[in-house]
Write an enzyme that holds these catalytic residues in place. Structure first.
Site, PDB file in Angstrom:
ATOM      1  CE1 TYR A 143      -4.098   1.525  -0.277  1.00  0.00           C
ATOM      2  CE2 TYR A 143      -3.643   2.591   1.827  1.00  0.00           C
ATOM      3  CZ  TYR A 143      -4.428   2.453   0.691  1.00  0.00           C
ATOM      4  OH  TYR A 143      -5.542   3.242   0.529  1.00  0.00           O
ATOM      5  CE  LYS A 183      -7.383   6.379   0.218  1.00  0.00           C
ATOM      6  NZ  LYS A 183      -8.657   6.991  -0.259  1.00  0.00           N
TER       7      LYS A 183
END
Length: 280
Positions: A167, A174
């Site tokens: 990720y 995020k």
């Protein structure tokens, strides 16, 4: 204090008739934003829809037509003035806005596929501008249009909370988005504007295809989630509908996990017994 009518058996429905909403982030019919838009429309809402650029428009325009969306405009966060044009059009055509669904994220390929340690400063700034600051900008522009209060929603992922292999840069980006949700909820609460995030499980979308080894993440979710499955876009769309409705008037500043419970089990790497072929 805002007063709401008592619920009875006859009106226990998610009804958005007459509501005006903006949906940002539809790329195609597999987008989570598309599922949310379908649910908003089926509940009676009128929608404004955006597309990224001229290349994306042929994929989004037919979907906007299916939604009978009276407003369809480009929204490239890195192009000055496009966000402002969207909200100015909504102001002129509707005069108000009841909810915003924000579902856009982006990072340079080399930063998304590489280590966070090696992420360039320019790449990090661009990822933050598109994926996080765009929500802040939209909240600022939506605030004066939400004269009767409203709901602002965004999309996130458990990689903001825990390390998820591959990720990479999107993890801290995020995380910043989720923190922004809390601060925006705090600041806009006096206007009766709720701000929440939906943390969706791994779902095959165009955006997800940009993540390296995404199939491993998807298969890992099946094995690790308490419900032993992934989620589908419809489940995310129904959650968005709930957040846009009067059924969640006391919920703000939250990150709602729609991931079959994966967030309580999430780990950086699959366990030793994990078999990506699915035979374990």
């Amino acid at each position: 204090m805002t007063q709401f009518p008592p619920m009875t058996a006859s009106n226990e429905v998610l009804d958005l008739t007459g509501r005006k909403g903006l949906v940002v982030g539809i790329a195609n019919e597999h987008s989570l934003a598309w599922s949310a838009a379908e649910h908003f429309r089926n509940a009676g809402a009128d929608l404004a829809v955006t597309y990224l650029n001229d290349k994306a428009r042929p994929f989004v325009e037919p979907l906007a037509q299916r939604l009978a969306a009276p407003i369809l405009l480009p929204c490239d966060i890195l192009r000055p003035g496009q966000i402002e044009t969207i909200f100015e059009t909504i102001k002129n055509q509707w005069g108000r806005l009841d909810f915003v669904f924000h579902s856009i994220a982006w990072a340079r390929k080399e930063d998304l596929h590489g280590r966070l340690t090696d992420c360039s400063a320019d790449g990090f700034v661009e990822a933050m501008l598109v994926s996080c600051h765009s929500l802040i900008t939209m909240a600022k522009l939506a605030e004066p249009l939400m004269t009767n209060g409203g709901s602002i929603m965004t999309m996130t992922y458990v990689g903001a909370e825990k390390v998820i292999d591959h990720y990479n840069v999107m993890g801290p980006v995020k995380a910043a988005l989720e923190s922004s949700v809390r601060y925006l909820a705090h600041e806009l609460g006096t206007r009766n504007i709720r701000v929440n995030a939906i943390s969706a499980g791994a779902i095959k979308t165009r955006a997800a295809s940009g993540i390296a080894h995404f199939d491993e993440i998807l298969n890992g979710a099946v094995h690790m989630a308490p419900l032993y499955r992934t989620v589908d876009s419809c489940e995310v769309g129904r959650t968005a509908l709930l957040l846009a409705s009067d059924f969640t008037t006391a919920i703000t500043g939250e990150v709602l996990h729609v991931d079959a419970g994966f967030h309580i089990e999430g780990m950086a790497s699959p366990p030793k017994w994990f078999d990506p072929s699915g035979s374990a």
